[in-house]
Design an enzyme around this catalytic site. Structure first.
Site: not given
Length: 327
Positions: A127, A154
């Site tokens: 990501s 995350y």
């Protein structure tokens, strides 16, 4: 050749699996169909894939190492595209252990399955959030930029997955490629994403909350362009024992207010906007330098946001009307 796609009932996973199937590949999809967002949309995606004769869906938790190893071993899998993960920055604040299981234990489970099963190339999802919160300085984020200050759990789990992959590639010699996704959008997208939630609220006449007081910017990337990049990397593995990381984005960051303006035009309605401060875990801007991926695969995004958002809206109108199976 049969390719395993984890997260195949997810947004990106479904589009990747469908492209492979259209190209004549056989695909084994793995998905847990969890309830992070409406599982009905995941079932809809799975039904679409099931219309292809070369597709098989296995409903399973990727954090089950014995099952993942059996799937890879028993089907002679040589390529794995690992996209399954617990997504979402804000959700991680209240549900941290979902990220520990799906992202950390799940990634380790896939690594072990690949190591013991003789997989020749693992392509996995990382990501852009690993870069942390940093100002735009006239250039895109580069893969060799520091990624040591995540501002969300995350992001921390995604950076941890990259480090796990690097160690496994070095120790056991099977090639791996990590892809740092920048904001992905398009038909059959995730309802937790801003453009999707804004669409539903605007059409109901509800106000939308604009966080960061509208000053945020994102490198919005259309899902078909993302699939081009993923499959381009799949057929270009690093040398044995190699581990490479690539940005995969649009490389044209768009301000949040501009995105809302384009969405209003596509919907034919004006949003009622409530300006809010930044939320914990959010980053101000993202901007992909895609030169490394372009050099490897010729990757060049084709769909601009002004064209991609209307495509999403067209799909949403059909789905919202029930014609595509929405309850």
């Amino acid at each position: 050749m049969t390719v395993v796609v984890t997260g195949a009932a997810g947004f990106i996973g479904m589009h990747v699996a469908e492209r492979l199937l259209n190209e004549g590949q056989a695909v084994i999809g793995i998905d847990s169909f969890n309830a992070y967002y409406d599982p009905a949309l995941k079932r809809l995606r799975a039904r679409r894939l099931a219309t292809h004769g070369g597709f098989r869906m296995i409903e399973a938790d990727i954090a089950d190492p014995a099952l993942m190893s059996a799937i890879v071993r028993d089907h002679g899998i040589r390529q794995v595209i690992h996209l399954a993960a617990q997504a979402g920055v804000r959700y991680s604040i209240d549900n941290p252990f979902a990220y520990e299981r799906s992202n950390l234990a799940g990634h380790l489970s896939i690594l072990e399955a690949c190591r013991h099963g003789g997989v020749e190339h693992l392509v996995y999802a990382s990501s852009s959030s690993v870069y942390g919160d940093r100002p735009l300085d006239g250039r895109g984020f580069r893969e060799d930029d520091p990624a040591v200050s995540p501002v969300s759990l995350y992001a921390a789990t995604k950076r941890s997955c990259e480090l796990l992959s690097h160690s496994y590639a070095s120790l056991y010699g099977f090639p791996q490629s990590g892809l740092r996704f920048f904001t992905v959008y398009g038909p059959m997208g995730r309802p937790d994403m801003a453009y999707f939630g804004f669409t539903e609220k605007i059409m109901r006449g509800d106000p939308i909350e604009v966080y960061g007081e509208g000053r945020m910017a994102r490198d919005f990337t259309y899902v078909d362009d993302i699939v081009d990049g993923i499959l381009g990397v799949l057929v270009n593995p690093p040398t044995a024992g190699g581990h490479e990381i690539y940005n995969i984005g649009d490389s044209r960051p768009v301000g949040l207010m501009e995105m809302i303006d384009l969405l209003e035009k596509a919907l034919g309605r004006e949003a009622i906007k409530i300006m809010r401060p930044m939320q914990p875990g959010d980053v101000t801007a993202t901007y992909a330098d895609i030169s490394k991926l372009h050099a490897l695969t010729g990757y060049q995004p084709k769909v601009e946001l002004a064209d991609g958002l209307p495509r999403f809206v067209d799909w949403w109108r059909t789905w919202n009307g029930g014609a595509a199976g929405r309850p």
